[in-house]
Design a protein around this motif. Structure first.
Motif, short mmCIF file in Angstrom:
data_model
loop_
_atom_site.label_atom_id
_atom_site.label_comp_id
_atom_site.label_asym_id
_atom_site.label_seq_id
_atom_site.Cartn_x
_atom_site.Cartn_y
_atom_site.Cartn_z
N SER C 23 0.85 -1.18 0.00
CA SER C 23 0.00 0.00 0.00
C SER C 23 0.89 1.23 0.00
CB SER C 23 -0.93 -0.01 1.22
OG SER C 23 -0.15 -0.02 2.38
N ILE C 24 0.36 2.27 -0.58
CA ILE C 24 1.13 3.49 -0.74
C ILE C 24 0.40 4.61 -0.03
CG2 ILE C 24 1.84 5.21 -2.43
CD1 ILE C 24 2.03 2.47 -4.24
N ALA C 25 1.12 5.26 0.87
CA ALA C 25 0.48 6.28 1.70
C ALA C 25 0.36 7.58 0.95
CB ALA C 25 1.28 6.47 2.98
N LYS C 26 -0.71 8.31 1.25
CA LYS C 26 -0.92 9.61 0.61
C LYS C 26 0.21 10.55 1.00
CE LYS C 26 -5.01 12.27 -0.41
NZ LYS C 26 -5.98 11.33 -0.99
N GLY C 27 0.70 11.31 0.03
CA GLY C 27 1.71 12.32 0.32
C GLY C 27 3.11 11.78 0.46
N SER C 28 3.29 10.49 0.25
CA SER C 28 4.64 9.93 0.41
C SER C 28 5.37 9.92 -0.92
CB SER C 28 4.54 8.49 0.93
OG SER C 28 4.02 7.66 -0.09
N ALA C 168 -2.41 16.17 -10.51
CA ALA C 168 -2.35 14.73 -10.32
C ALA C 168 -2.46 14.42 -8.84
CB ALA C 168 -1.05 14.19 -10.88
N LYS C 169 -2.98 13.23 -8.54
CA LYS C 169 -2.98 12.79 -7.15
C LYS C 169 -1.74 11.94 -6.90
CE LYS C 169 -7.93 12.32 -6.67
NZ LYS C 169 -8.89 11.22 -6.68
N ILE C 193 10.72 16.54 -5.36
CA ILE C 193 10.51 16.93 -3.96
C ILE C 193 9.61 18.17 -3.89
CG2 ILE C 193 11.66 17.82 -1.90
CD1 ILE C 193 14.03 15.97 -2.65
N ARG C 194 9.86 19.13 -4.81
CA ARG C 194 9.04 20.34 -4.77
C ARG C 194 7.58 20.04 -5.07
NH1 ARG C 194 11.77 24.56 -8.59
NH2 ARG C 194 9.78 25.64 -8.49
N LEU C 195 7.35 19.18 -6.05
CA LEU C 195 5.97 18.83 -6.38
C LEU C 195 5.30 18.17 -5.19
CD1 LEU C 195 6.27 17.46 -10.01
CD2 LEU C 195 4.98 19.46 -9.26
N GLY C 200 1.53 18.55 -3.13
CA GLY C 200 0.95 17.40 -2.46
C GLY C 200 0.81 16.15 -3.31
N TYR C 201 1.60 16.06 -4.40
CA TYR C 201 1.56 14.83 -5.20
C TYR C 201 2.12 13.67 -4.40
CZ TYR C 201 1.13 17.41 -9.68
OH TYR C 201 0.74 18.19 -10.71
N THR C 202 1.55 12.52 -4.62
CA THR C 202 2.14 11.29 -4.09
C THR C 202 2.99 10.68 -5.21
OG1 THR C 202 0.13 10.97 -2.82
CG2 THR C 202 1.61 9.08 -3.04
#
Ligand SMILES: Nc1ncnc2c1ncn2[C@@H]1O[C@H](COP(=O)(O)OP(=O)(O)OP(=O)(O)O)[C@@H](O)[C@H]1O
Ligand SMILES: Nc1ncnc2c1ncn2[C@@H]1O[C@H](COP(=O)(O)OP(=O)(O)OP(=O)(O)O)[C@@H](O)[C@H]1O
Ligand SMILES: [Mg+2]
Ligand SMILES: [Mg+2]
Lengths: 274, 377, 260, 336, 434
Positions: C23-28, C168-169, C193-195, C200-202
Motif C-alpha cells: 500500500s502506498i500512503a498519501k503524500g509519500s 495529479a494525485k 521533492i518540490r511537487l 501534495g503529489y504522491t
C-alpha cells in the motif's frame, strides 16, 4: 520540413509494414580501404566531426583513444554525443572530418563489418541482443566472422557468465535486463576482439549485477584487451578507469586519468552529480 | 493523305483489366472490317476509314467515359463498344446520348440496357439471351438430357444467360440441379466444382467465357472426374477451348449465333491471315459492329450519326442480298446502286426490337479437338 | 491511497508478478526497488491499466480500479511516466504539454467548427500554463523545439512536466534515472521533492540508484520474484540480508586497478 | 461401401484440391512472408514477380518443346524451371538495385516501401503483358494424371472416382521439399542464421560483421525462386494468365497474415486455412450425406451453407475470426 | 522557392495540364477530368484523414465507396411496384431476425459462464437462427426477384431526390466503418488493414449477389440525376438560344453545361469537407490526433481515449469515402457492382494520398487531381510514346505492330514510373505535412 523525410506518418498497422528491428544507423558504405598510419594508441578516434544523415554536426573535433590493457571511460551530460562518438569510431555513421586508427592503420573508410573483421567488438547502448534468437545463437552470431572452431571461446564466455550457460536455449528476449547485458557483452567477446567498446553496459541494471559486470570488465581488461566504455554510473566507472574523457556538446571538455577526473571539483559538480 | 470526308470509328474496349485477353482480338476484329472498307475505297466518296482505340478497363466507368469523351473530341463518327455492360451503360448515358453518337456494342448483353433512354442510338450485335436459352433447352431435350448443373460467370452476361437457360430448360421439363456463379480471373475453382459435382446432373452447362473462368471450371471438372460432357453456349464456343482443354472435351456440345453460309468460317480464315484468333469470344461480333456502321453510312450517304442511324437496322435485316465477312466491298457497291442488303456477317446479325440482336444459331459439337457444325436452329 | 492486494500477473507459464501486496500512503514518495526481472514494471503496468492482472485487486482511495483503461485512470488523477521516454516526437515541447489536460472543449469536433472563441480562450490559458511548467523545469528555451530532437534527459524532464499540467494525485515514475546524467538527475529529484511538498503529489519511484532513492524516498519497498521482499526505510532495507543477497550485493571483487 | 463412397467424394472434391491449392498458396505466402520478415514490407509486387518468373519458364518450355526436348511423363516446364528462376532472380536483384536499395539506404519507413512496391507492380504488370500478352497460356505436357477418376472407379468398383493429377502430386511434393529446405537453411546454415539475425536487429547484425547487402541479396534470390516455383506449379495446374496472377495476391496475403506474418510455418498453415475455407464452407454436402444417410431421410436440398458466390467473402470471415482470437496469426508472427 | 509558392505552383501546373486538355482536345474532356478529379480528391481527403492524420491503414476504401453507390440506388431509384408486398417486408423481417440472433448470441456469450454448456447453447441458437433466417429470407427473396427480372427484380429505392443519397451514402459507410472499427480497432490497431480488406470484399460480394437489393451483376441503370439531361436541354428552345448567345451549338452547350453543374456541386462538397477538416486539424482535436499518432501508449496514459478517437476518425474518413461513392454513382447514372475492384478504388486512392503528400489535406486534393489526370491521360501518352519509338521502323513490321498493340498496357507502366519518380524525389509527397 520535418526531421524525417521518409517517415511513415505514425502508421502502426503490422500487416502492411514491419518496423521490428529496423536499423537506424547509416553506416560507412562497404568497399572502403584501410591504409597504414603508424603511431598513437591502439584505437584512436581522432578529431572526429560528424552527425546523423544530413543533420547538424553532433561531434565537434572530438578525440578518444585507448591503449592495450587500458580501460577508458567516457562521461558527460545526456545528449553530449557519447554514443555518437562510439558509433563514429565503429563506422556506424559517416565522419565529416577526422580519422579512426586501429593498430597502426587508418580505418576511417572501412564499413562496420570490415571493422569487426579487424577485431573490433561493440556493445551498443540499446537493442544490443537478438531477442528472437536463443542465447547460444546470439553468441554464435558474435562469432559470425570467424571461420575457425569457436567452441573454446564459447566455453570461456560461459565460464565468465555462468547464468548464460543455464539459459543457453532460451530466447534472449525473455531474459531480464542484467542477463541481457551479459549476453550482449558475451556476444562481443565471441569475436575474440582486439578491442572492446561498451556503451552504458550498466544502465538499468541492479546494483548487484552492476558490480558483477564491472568485475567482468576488469577481468577482460586484464587479458590485455583495451576497453572503451561510456558510463552514467560515472563515479564507479571512473574508479576502475585508467583514462577518462568528459564530453560536452560533442567536444572534449576534460581529459585525464580516472582519479584525476574524480578529484576535479568542476567535473564532479557538473557531470558526476556532486 | 486525309481528306474532309474521312471516317473515324472509335473502338472502346477493356484493353486492360479482367477481359484484357478478349479485348485485343475484339479490336482486331473491328479493325479488320474497317481496313477492309478503307482499302476498298468504295465508302462514300472514297473515304479513308481509320480506327481509334480507347480503354475502358472493362470495369472502370470513369476511365471508360473519359476515353469515350476523348473519342468524341477526336471527331469519331461512331463508336464500337463498350464491352462490359457496366461501362457500356456509362458511355451510353454520359457520352453517346448527350452527343448524339451511335454506339454498337458487340458484347454487352444486359437486358437492363434495353430499357435505358437511348434515343435510338444504341445497338448490339451480340445475341439475345432469351432466344439462346430456348435454343439450348431444345438441344438438351433432343439429346435426352434430363438434368443439368449450371454455372455462370458472375456478370450480367452470365447471369442473364443462365437465367434464360434454366427457365427455358425447366419449361421443357428438365431439372436444373444447381446454379452456381463463378468469378472470372480467380485463382481456383475447386469450390465451385465441388458444389456442382455434389449437386450432380447429366452434364454441366457453363455460361462463361472460354478464355476466362469458364475454361478453368471445365478443366477442374474434368480433372476431378466430376463431369465429362459440357454444354457450351455462346461465349464458350471457340477454337481456343478444345486447344486448351484437349481431347477430353470431345462430345461436348452447344450453340453459337450464326447461320448457314460462309459466315464464321470466312471470318476465321480472314482473321488467320491477319494473325489473330477469329473464334475468340466476341471477335466476330466486333467485326460485325464495325461493318454495320460503315454499311449504314454508305446507305445513308453520310457519316453523320443523325443521318445514318436510321439505316443500321435496314442494312442488318432482311430483305436484301446476304452479305458475309469479306464481302464488304461488294456490299458497298450494292448500296451505292441502291440495292437492299441483309448483312449476315460473322455472327449472323439480325436486329430486332429496340436495338437487340436475334437470329439463327449454329449447333456445334467438339469432335476430335475441332468444333464441328451439326446444324442450325 | 493505493492498495495492491495479492496481484498476480502471468505471461504464459511465467509468473512475472506473483502475489504482490503493498500500500502506498498519501503524500509519500515511495521507492520501489528490486533485482532485474523482479516484476516492478509489470506491477506498474497492472496498476496503470496497461496490463490486466491475472488475479488480484488494486484500489485507489477505496475505489476498485482494477483493469480500468489508462485514460480513465488519468482522469482519476493517476499519472505515470515511462521507463523509456514516450514523448510525442513530431510535436513541439510546448504542444507536448498543452495536449495533456483532459476535457478541453476543442477536443470535441463540433466545437472545432462552431466554438472557435471558447477554444481560443482556453488555448491561451493552456499556453500560459505550459510555459510556466517549462520554466519550472528550466527548459523554457526548448518550447518550440520538436520533442523528438531533444536529449534523453530533457525528454525525461518533459515526461515529468506533463504530470504537472494537471492536478495529479499520484504519479508513478519508472526509472527516471536510468541513463540520465547524475547532475541532471539531481535537478529532477529536486523537482519531485518540490511537487511533493508544494502540490501534495504522491510519488512512486522505481530506481536502481541508491543515492537517488536515499535522497527522495521514505518508505522503500523491495520486490523480488514477483512479490514484496521487504519494506521500510532505506536504512532498514539496506541492512536486510535477503535484499543484500538478491539486490544490493557487496561491491566489486576486483577492486585493484588493472594495467599500469 | 457407402461410407467409402462418401469418403472418396470428400477426398476428391475437398481434400485433394484443397491440399493442392493450399500448397500453391503456401509457396506464394512463404515468399511474401520472407520479404516481410527480412526486408520489412508487404511486397505487393509478389504476384507479378510470380507472373514474370512463370513467363520466362513458359517461354523456355516452348523453346524446349520446339526443339523436341521433353521430360518423359513429367512436364517439360520442370526442365525449364531453373531458367525461369534465374530470370526472376536477375529481375528481383535488378529491381532491388534500381528501386528498393535507395529507400533502404535512406532508412525509409516500411510503409514507403509498400507503396513503392505498388509502383513496381504496375511496371511488372506492363512488362509481362508486353512480352507474353494477356492470353491464357497452357504449357502443360507429359502425363496428366497419377490416377484418374475413371481408372480409380474401375480399380475399386466404387461409384465415386478419385483423381490425382500429376501437377497436384508435384505441387505437394515440391511444397514439402521447398519448405524443408527453407527451414534447414534458415535454422542451420550460417547464411540462414545471418538472415534471421538481420531480421531481428539490423544494426546489431552489422556490428556482428554480417553484410546486410548480402542478406538482402540472398533474400531476393530465395524469394525469386519461391515465386517462380509457386507460379509455375500454379500455372501447370491451372493455366498461365497474367491477370490471374495479380488476383492471386489477395489470397496469398490473406494466407500469410492468418498464419502470422514473418513466420514461415505460419505461411504454410495459412495457405491451407484459406484454401480449405474456400473449398469446404461452400461445399454442397448433398451427395456425401446421401451416401451416409438411409434412403428415407436423404436430403433433398443441396445442404450448402453458403453459395459459392460467397466463397471469397467466407474465407475472409474466417480470417477475421482467426485474427479476433489470435491477433498475431495462428503462429506468432513477428509483430508481437 | 518558398513553400507556399511551390505548392501554388504545383496546383497551377495541374490546372494548366487540364486547360491544355481543354484546348487541345475538348472542353468536355477537361471538365470531365475536373469532375472526376473532385470526386477523387474527396476520397483522398477521407483516406488522408485516416492515414495521414491517425495512422490508420484502410485497405477497404472500395467497400465504403460501394456503399455510397448503394445509397444512390436506395434513395434515388423509384420503388418497384409490388416488390414490398411480394417479399420486401419478409426480407426486412428476416434481416431483423438475423440481427436479433446475433445480438442474443453475443449477450449469451457475455452472460453465461465459459464451458461446454455455453458452447452448446450458442451453437444451437446460431444453427436455429440460421435455419429460421434462411426459411424466412429465401422465399421472400425469390418473390422479389421474380418481379420482371430483366428490368427490376429488386426492391427499388425510395424515389427521393438523388442528392439526398450523398449524405445517406456517408451514413451507410459510417455505419459499416463503425462495425469494423468496433471489432478491429478495439482489439488491436494491427490488422486493421486485413479487416478492412475483408469487409470490402464482403460488401462487394453482397452487392454482386443479393439481387433483391441491387439487382446484383445485372446493374441498376438510369439512376436519376440532380442536374438536367442533355437531351432535354437540347430540346428546350430557351436553352438552345442561350447557348447560341455564348457561341455554343446545342450539343456542346448542353454537355458542357451539365458537366459544369456537376463540377459546381462536387466543388461545393469538396470545399465544405476541406473547410471542416482543416478547422478540425488546426485545433486541440487535431493536436490530440497527432499525439496519438506519434505515440499511442503515451497518449493513452495522458488520458486520451485512443480507441474512441481512432474509431471516430475511421468512421469519419470512411463516411467521406461513402459520400464520394454516392457522388460517383450519381454521375455515372448507374450502379455496377462489378466495377468495384481494389486496384481502382483502394490502391489508386492510396497512390493519390501518398503522391499528394500524406498528412496534408491540400496534398490529398492535389494528388486526387493529378493521379486522376494521369489515370485517364497516360493512355494517349502511352500510344504517343509507342508511336515515337516505332517511328523509324518499317511499316508492317511485326515488332512495330506489337509495340503499338501493347500501348494500352503502357498505361499502368507509366503510372508505376510516375509513382516511383515522385517517391524518389519527394518522398513525403508533393505537398508534405508541415
Ligand atoms: N539517430 C539519430 N538521428 C539524429 N540525431 C540523433 C540520433 N541519435 C542521437 N541523435 C542526437 O545526437 C545528439 C547526441 O546523442 P547521443 O546519443 O550521442 O548522446 P549521449 O551522449 O549518448 O547521451 P545519453 O547519455 O543520453 O545516451 C543528441 O542531440 C541526439 O538528439
Ligand atoms: N510481455 C511479456 N511476456 C513474457 N514475459 C514478460 C513480459 N513482460 C515481462 N516479462 C517478464 O516478467 C519479468 C518481470 O519483468 P519487469 O519488466 O516487470 O521487471 P522489472 O522488475 O521492471 O525489471 P527491470 O529492473 O529490469 O526494469 C521479467 O522476467 C520479464 O522477462
Ligand atoms: Mg548514449
Ligand atoms: Mg441480316
Amino acid at each position: 520540413m520535418g526531421s524525417d523525410p521518409y517517415g511513415d506518418r505514425g502508421n502502426k498497422d503490422r500487416s502492411i509494414a514491419n518496423p521490428k528491428g529496423m536499423g537506424s544507423a547509416r553506416p560507412v558504405k562497404q568497399g572502403g580501404k584501410a591504409h597504414p598510419a603508424p603511431g598513437g594508441a591502439f584505437l584512436v578516434g581522432e578529431a572526429m566531426t560528424g552527425g546523423y544523415g544530413k543533420g547538424p554536426d553532433i561531434l565537434h573535433d572530438c578525440t578518444i583513444a585507448v591503449d592495450q590493457g587500458e580501460i577508458a571511460v567516457i562521461v558527460g551530460p545526456n545528449g553530449a554525443g557519447k554514443s555518437t562518438a562510439m558509433k563514429a569510431v565503429f563506422g556506424m555513421l559517416d565522419l565529416r572530418q577526422g580519422h579512426v586508427r586501429l593498430d597502426g592503420e587508418d580505418i576511417t573508410a572501412l564499413s562496420p563489418q570490415d571493422r569487426v573483421a579487424r577485431g573490433m567488438g561493440f556493445v551498443p547502448q540499446t537493442s544490443n541482443i537478438f531477442t528472437s534468437m536463443s542465447v547460444e545463437e546470439n553468441l554464435e552470431m558474435g562469432a559470425f566472422i570467424r571461420r575457425d572452431d569457436f567452441r573454446d571461446t564459447m566455453a570461456q564466455v560461459y565460464d565468465l557468465f555462468p547464468i548464460l550457460k543455464e539459459k543457453r536455449h532460451q530466447a534472449a528476449g525473455e531474459l531480464s535486463g542484467g542477463q541481457r547485458q551479459q549476453v550482449a557483452v558475451g556476444r562481443a567477446l565471441m569475436t575474440q576482439p582486439k578491442v572492446l567498446m561498451l556503451d552504458e553496459p550498466t544502465a538499468g541494471v541492479s546494483p548487484i549485477v552492476m558490480d558483477e559486470l564491472f568485475d567482468r570488465i576488469i577481468e577482460v581488461a586484464r587479458t590485455g584487451i583495451p576497453i572503451l566504455m561510456v558510463e552514467q554510473n560515472a563515479r564507479q566507472a571512473l574508479e576502475i578507469a585508467d583514462k577518462g574523457y568528459v564530453l560536452v556538446q560533442g567536444a572534449n571538455a576534460y581529459t585525464g586519468t580516472g582519479k584525476e577526473l574524480l578529484a576535479d571539483p568542476d567535473v564532479r559538480k557538473s557531470f558526476l552529480g556532486g | 493523305e486525309s481528306h474532309a470526308g474521312d471516317v473515324k470509328i472509335g473502338i472502346s474496349f477493356g484493353f486492360t483489366g479482367p477481359i484484357e485477353s478478349l479485348a485485343g482480338n475484339m479490336a482486331n476484329g473491328a479493325e479488320m472490317a474497317i481496313n477492309e472498307v478503307s482499302e476498298s475505297g468504295k465508302l462514300l466518296d472514297g473515304a479513308k476509314v481509320t480506327a481509334t482505340r480507347a480503354d475502358t478497363g472493362c470495369i472502370d466507368n470513369g476511365l471508360a467515359v473519359s476515353g469515350a469523351e476523348r473519342l468524341i473530341s477526336e471527331g469519331v463518327n461512331g463508336i464500337v463498344g463498350g464491352d462490359c455492360s457496366g461501362v457500356t451503360g456509362a458511355i451510353l448515358q454520359n457520352v453517346a446520348v448527350p452527343n448524339g453518337m451511335v454506339l454498337i456494342s458487340p458484347s454487352a448483353t444486359s437486358p437492363g440496357l434495353s430499357t435505358m433512354e437511348d434515343n435510338g442510338l444504341f445497338f448490339r450485335t451480340s445475341p439475345s439471351d432469351a432466344r439462346e436459352g430456348e435454343v439450348m433447352a431444345e438441344i438438351l431435350k433432343e439429346r435426352g438430357i434430363e438434368s443439368i448443373a449450371l454455372t455462370y460467370t458472375n456478370n450480367d452476361f452470365g447471369k442473364g444467360l443462365s437465367d434464360a437457360i434454366s427457365s427455358s430448360f425447366e419449361k421443357v421439363g428438365g431439372e436444373v440441379t444447381i446454379v452456381a456463379a463463378h468469378e472470372d480471373g480467380k485463382a481456383d475453382y475447386s469450390a465451385e466444382v465441388g458444389a456442382l459435382a455434389s449437386a450432380g446432373g447429366d452434364i454441366l452447362v457453363v455460361a462463361g467465357y472460354l478464355d476466362q473462368g469458364g475454361a478453368g471450371i471445365i478443366k477442374a471438372a474434368l480433372d476431378s472426374g466430376a463431369f465429362d460432357t459440357f454444354g457450351l453456349p455462346n461465349g464458350m464456343v471457340g477454337d481456343a477451348l478444345p486447344k486448351n482443354i484437349g481431347p477430353d472435351l470431345d462430345g461436348s456440345f452447344g450453340q453459337i449465333a450464326g447461320s448457314e453460309g460462309p459466315g464464321i468460317e470466312a471470318f476465321k480464315k480472314m482473321a488467320e491471315e491477319v494473325g489473330f484468333d477469329g473464334t475468340s469470344s466476341y471477335a466476330p461480333e466486333s467485326y460485325d459492329a464495325a461493318a454495320l456502321f460503315l454499311l449504314a453510312m454508305q446507305a445513308a450517304g453520310s457519316s453523320d450519326p443523325a443521318e445514318y442511324v436510321g439505316k443500321i437496322t435496314e442494312v442488318a435485316n432482311a430483305p436484301g442480298e446476304k452479305i458475309y465477312p469479306g464481302e464488304l466491298a461488294k456490299a458497298l457497291d450494292l448500296l451505292k446502286e441502291g440495292t437492299d442488303i441483309d448483312y449476315v456477317g460473322a455472327s449472323s446479325v439480325e436486329l430486332i426490337g429496340p436495338g437487340e440482336s436475334a437470329g439463327t444459331y449454329r449447333i456445334i459439337e467438339v469432335q476430335d479437338g475441332e468444333i464441328a457444325t451439326l446444324g442450325f436452329k | 491511497m493505493i492498495v495492491v492486494d495479492d496481484v498476480h500477473k502471468h505471461f504464459g507459464g511465467f509468473h512475472a508478478v506473483d502475489g504482490a501486496s503493498l500500500s502506498i500512503a498519501k503524500g509519500s514518495i515511495t521507492g520501489l526497488i528490486g533485482p532485474n526481472g523482479a516484476g516492478k514494471t509489470t506491477l506498474f503496468n497492472v496498476i496503470a491499466g496497461v496490463l490486466k492482472p491475472t488475479s488480484g485487486r488494486v484500489t485507489m482511495d477505496g475505489e476498485d480500479i482494477t483493469g480500468l483503461p489508462p485514460h480513465e485512470l488519468f482522469h482519476k488523477g493517476l499519472l505515470r511516466t515511462f521507463q523509456i521516454a514516450h514523448e510525442f516526437s513530431s510535436m513541439s515541447c510546448r504542444e507536448n504539454l498543452m495536449m495533456v489536460p483532459g476535457g478541453q472543449s476543442g477536443e470535441t469536433l463540433w466545437n472545432t467548427w462552431f466554438g472557435r472563441k471558447r477554444i481560443a480562450d482556453q488555448e491561451r490559458a493552456l499556453r500560459a500554463k505550459a510555459d510556466e511548467v517549462l520554466e519550472f523545469l528550466t527548459i523554457e528555451h526548448l518550447a518550440e523545439q520538436k520533442a523528438g530532437q531533444i536529449s534523453g534527459g530533457q525528454k525525461k524532464l518533459l515526461e515529468l512536466g506533463r504530470t504537472m499540467m494537471v492536478d495529479a494525485k499520484i504519479v508513478f515514475l519508472d526509472e527516471v534515472g536510468a541513463g540520465v546524467n547524475r547532475t541532471l538527475l539531481n535537478t529532477i529529484g529536486d523537482a519531485i521533492i518540490r511537487l511533493n511538498r508544494e502540490r501534495g503529489y504522491t510519488f512512486v519511484v522505481i530506481e536502481h540508484d541508491m543515492d537517488f532513492i536515499g535522497r527522495l524516498c521514505d518508505p522503500v519497498i523491495c520486490m523480488a520474484e514477483g512479490h514484496v521482499l521487504a519494506e521500510g526505510t532505506l536504512a532498514e532495507i539496506k541492512a536486510n540480508e535477503q535484499v543484500i543477497e538478491a539486490y544490493l550485493g557487496t561491491g566489486l571483487k576486483n577492486k585493484a586497478q588493472v594495467g599500469a | 461401401m457407402e461410407f467409402l463412397n462418401a469418403l472418396v467424394a470428400v477426398s476428391n472434391y475437398v481434400l485433394i484440391p484443397g491440399i493442392a491449392y493450399g500448397s500453391q498458396l503456401a509457396l506464394g505466402a512463404l515468399g511474401v512472408t520472407l520479404v516481410y520478415g527480412i526486408l520489412r514490407f508487404s511486397n505487393f509486387a509478389h504476384g507479378d514477380t510470380m507472373a514474370l518468373g512463370t513467363m520466362a519458364t513458359v517461354l523456355m518450355t516452348w523453346l524446349f518443346q520446339s526443339m523436341g526436348i521433353g521430360f518423359g511423363v513429367l512436364p517439360t516446364a520442370l526442365l525449364a524451371l531453373p531458367f525461369g528462376i534465374a530470370f526472376a532472380m536477375a529481375l528481383t536483384l535488378g529491381t532491388d538495385r534500381l528501386v528498393y536499395r535507395f529507400y533502404r539506404e535512406q532508412k525509409a519507413k516500411p510503409v514507403i516501401l509498400v507503396i513503392v512496391s505498388l509502383g513496381v507492380t504496375f511496371i511488372y504488370n506492363g512488362i509481362t503483358r508486353f512480352i507474353i500478352g494477356t492470353d491464357d497460356r497452357n504449357f502443360f505436357d507429359g502425363e496428366r494424371f497419377i490416377i484418374s477418376a475413371r481408372d480409380f472407379k474401375k480399380m475399386t468398383g466404387l461409384d465415386e472416382g478419385l483423381a490425382i493429377k500429376t501437377t497436384q502430386g508435384i505441387t505437394v511434393i515440391t511444397a514439402i521439399v521447398v519448405v524443408a529446405l527453407l527451414f534447414w537453411f534458415l535454422n542451420r546454415t550460417r547464411s540462414g542464421k545471418s538472415m534471421r539475425a538481420y531480421s531481428d536487429n539490423e544494426d546489431l547484425a552489422l556490428l556482428s560483421g554480417i553484410n546486410p547487402e548480402r542478406v538482402v541479396m540472398i533474400t531476393w534470390l530465395i524469394v525469386a525462386a519461391l515465386a517462380t516455383v509457386a507460379g509455375v506449379l500454379y500455372g501447370l495446374d491451372k493455366t498461365f494468365k497474367p491477370f490471374t496472377y495479380f488476383q492471386l495476391l489477395l489470397p496469398i496475403f490473406a494466407a500469410a497474415i492468418v498464419g502470422g506474418l514473418g513466420n514461415p510455418i505460419g505461411a504454410i498453415a495459412g495457405g491451407f486455412v484459406i484454401a480449405f475455407s474456400e473449398v469446404t464452407i461452400t461445399y454442397a454436402w448433398k451427395k456425401v450425406l446421401g451416401y451416409l444417410m438411409p434412403e428415407s431421410i436423404e436430403p433433398s436440398s443441396l445442404v450448402q451453407l453458403m453459395s459459392t458466390d460467397y466463397k471469397f467473402a467466407v474465407s475472409f470471415v474466417i480470417l477475421l475470426i482467426v485474427l479476433l482470437f489470435k491477433p498475431t496469426g495462428l503462429f506468432k508472427g513477428q509483430t508481437a | 522557392m518558398s513553400v507556399p509558392m511551390k505548392n501554388t505552383l504545383l496546383f497551377v501546373l495541374v490546372v494548366a495540364m487540364i486547360l491544355y486538355v481543354g484546348v487541345s482536345s475538348s472542353w468536355n474532356s477537361a471538365l470531365l477530368i475536373v469532375a472526376m478529379g473532385l470526386i477523387s480528391s474527396i476520397m483522398a481527403l477521407g483516406v488522408n484523414l485516416q492515414w495521414g492524420f491517425a495512422g490508420l491503414f484502410n485497405v477497404g476504401i472500395m467497400g465504403f465507396v460501394a456503399l455510397g453507390g448503394l445509397a444512390a440506388v436506395l434513395i434515388g431509384m423509384p420503388v418497384t411496384p409490388g416488390a414490398w408486398q411480394a417479399g420486401g417486408f419478409g426480407i426486412v423481417a428476416a434481416l431483423l431476425l438475423g440481427a436479433g440472433t446475433i445480438l442474443v448470441a453475443s449477450l449469451l456469450m457475455k452472460r453465461m459462464a465459459r464451458g461446454w454448456r455455453r458452447n452448446l447453447v450458442m451453437l444451437a441458437l446460431l444453427v436455429l437462427g440460421f435455419i429460421l433466417f434462411r426459411a424466412l429470407l429465401d422465399p421472400s427473396v425469390s418473390a422479389v426477384e421474380a418481379i420482371d427480372p430483366a428490368r427490376t427484380g429488386y426492391l427499388g429505392g425510395l424515389g427521393l431526390p438523388v442528392i439526398l443519397a450523398w449524405p445517406v451514402g456517408g451514413l451507410l459507410a459510417a455505419g459499416a466503418a463503425w462495425l469494423i472499427g468496433k471489432t478491429a480497432l478495439g482489439l488491436r490497431s494491427d490488422y486493421l488493414a486485413i479487416a478492412t480488406l475483408g469487409i470490402a470484399e464482403i460488401i462487394i460480394a453482397v452487392l454482386k449477389n443479393e439481387d433483391w437489393l441491387t439487382r446484383g451483376v445485372k446493374n441498376v441503370v438510369g439512376v436519376p440525376r440532380p442536374v438536367p439531361y442533355e437531351i432535354d436541354l437540347q430540346n428546350s428552345p430557351g436553352f438552345v438560344e442561350r447557348a447560341a448567345a455564348f457561341g455554343f451549338d446545342p450539343v456542346e452547350g448542353s454537355t458542357l453545361w451539365v458537366k459544369f453543374l456537376y463540377v459546381l456541386l462536387f466543388a461545393a462538397v469538396l470545399l465544405l469537407l476541406l473547410w471542416l477538416s482543416q478547422r478540425a486539424l488546426n485545433s486541440p482535436w487535431g493536436r490530440m490526433l497527432r499525439a496519438i499518432r506519434d505515440n499511442e501508449v503515451a497518449a493513452e496514459a495522458m488520458g486520451k481515449d485512443v480507441t474512441a478517437r481512432h474509431l471516430q476518425v475511421f468512421v469519419l474518413g470512411s463516411a467521406i469515402c461513402g459520400i464520394a461513392g454516392a457522388m460517383m454513382t450519381t454521375m455515372d447514372g448507374q450502379l455496377t457492382p462489378g466495377t468495384y475492384q481494389p486496384l481502382r478504388f483502394t490502391f489508386l486512392i492510396w497512390v493519390m494520398v501518398i503522391v499528394g503528400g500524406s498528412g496534408n489535406n491540400f496534398g490529398a486534393v492535389l494528388g486526387g487531381f493529378l493521379i486522376w489526370f494521369l489515370w485517364v491521360q497516360v493512355e494517349p501518352m502511352g500510344l504517343w510514346l509507342m508511336n515515337l519509338i516505332t517511328y523509324g521502323m518499317a511499316e508492317g513490321s511485326a515488332l512495330k505492330a506489337h509495340l503499338i498493340e501493347s500501348a494500352a498496357h503502357m498505361r499502368l507502366l507509366t503510372m508505376g514510373l510516375v509513382l516511383l519518380l515522385v517517391l524518389r524525389f519527394s518522398p513525403r509527397g508533393l505537398i508534405p505535412e508541415k
